[in-house]
Design a protein around this motif. Structure first.
Motif, PDB file in Angstrom:
ATOM      1  N   ALA A 226       0.832  -1.205   0.000  1.00  0.00           N
ATOM      2  CA  ALA A 226       0.000   0.000   0.000  1.00  0.00           C
ATOM      3  C   ALA A 226       0.866   1.254   0.000  1.00  0.00           C
ATOM      4  O   ALA A 226       0.593   2.220  -0.719  1.00  0.00           O
ATOM      5  N   LEU A 250      -1.789   4.954   6.681  1.00  0.00           N
ATOM      6  CA  LEU A 250      -2.320   3.689   6.185  1.00  0.00           C
ATOM      7  C   LEU A 250      -2.711   2.754   7.329  1.00  0.00           C
ATOM      8  O   LEU A 250      -3.747   2.080   7.271  1.00  0.00           O
ATOM      9  N   TRP A 263      -8.945  -0.785   1.518  1.00  0.00           N
ATOM     10  CA  TRP A 263      -9.029   0.662   1.594  1.00  0.00           C
ATOM     11  C   TRP A 263     -10.480   1.092   1.798  1.00  0.00           C
ATOM     12  O   TRP A 263     -11.396   0.415   1.317  1.00  0.00           O
TER      13      TRP A 263
END
Length: 280
Positions: A226, A250, A263
């Motif tokens: 990510a 994140l 996400w």
């Protein structure tokens, strides 16, 4: 007093920054067909999403008439083109990608559609005859001069223009990262910037936020993956300056699921439309 945002300049800067970032990250020839290896995957993705109805398609279909002509700008593999062809007299499908248009022709022929003309080219450079309606759905993000893009749409449209753009949450992961990295929340060209440009052009458009939200949930196999994606998005592959901030962001925002990270759904799509010269 804070200075006003120059929305047109911001759009251009974001388009050019992202183009430079992709070229550095991928080493692509800027003249190459960017969809050469991804057109089939894109077509499958769109067909899966279009199994479910959405408000944009419902609204636009309600505006069309059997005698109308439609210009589909950035037609891709032809989902909108095929939809329009079933309800109007003629559709012109325009796209710069040979790979996309190859699949579009395949899809059109497979459905027995005969009222479609196909043009390979990039808007706004291509000359076309006037059409009653024009649409561009998510195909304007690589065009630096959005003002000229829209002016050309208006010039060849006699009834109504439609734009469909991503409408990200201004507290999304990428918007939060953009505030830290660039000092403003816009990570890429989007609805908010486009809407303000239209207002500055003297166009006062209507807006319909798509429902349901059909945006796919994004999945990363790991936090490091990510982080790499975010850094690539902001052209930070060779910098570690913001790594700690981004990793913390994140960790706060992503959800653990199925051995990876999901996400949040922090982006929708907005249909922007307006009548041309009081017609529509």
């Amino acid at each position: 007093m804070e200075s006003l945002t120059n929305w047109s300049t911001l759009w251009t800067d974001l388009v050019e920054t992202r183009a430079r970032g992709r070229q550095l990250a991928e080493g692509r020839d800027p003249q190459a067909d960017l969809w050469a290896d991804r057109a089939r995957e894109f077509d499958t993705h769109v067909k899966r999403r279009w199994r479910d109805p959405d408000s944009s398609r419902t609204f636009i279909r309600a505006q069309l008439t059997p005698d109308a002509t439609v210009l589909d700008i950035g037609a891709g593999t032809g989902a909108w083109t095929a939809l329009f062809a079933g309800q109007t007299a003629h559709v012109t499908a325009l796209d710069p990608s040979p790979a996309m248009l190859s699949i579009l022709r395949e899809n059109v022929m497979g459905q027995g559609i005969t009222n479609v003309s196909v043009i390979q080219g990039a808007w706004p450079e291509v000359d076309v005859a006037p059409h009653d309606f024009s649409l561009c759905a998510h195909a304007m993000y690589g065009v630096p001069d959005f003002v000229t893009f829209v002016r050309r749409m208006v010039a060849v449209t006699t009834r109504m223009c439609f734009l469909i753009l991503r409408a990200p949450n201004l507290n999304s992961i990428l918007a939060t990262a953009a505030r830290r990295i660039w000092g403003q929340p816009y990570d890429s060209p989007n609805f908010t910037i486009a809407y303000n440009i239209l207002l500055e052009m003297g166009i006062y458009p209507n807006v319909l936020i798509e429902t349901p939200n059909l945006r796919d949930l994004r999945f990363s196999p790991s936090l490091n993956s990510a982080l790499s994606d975010v850094k690539r998005h902001f052209s930070l592959a060779n910098s570690t300056e913001h790594d700690d901030f981004l990793m913390d962001l994140l960790c706060q925002r992503l959800t653990v699921s199925d051995g990876g990270y999901v996400w949040p759904r922090d982006e929708q799509a907005a249909l922007v439309y307006w009548s041309v010269n009081g017609n529509g």
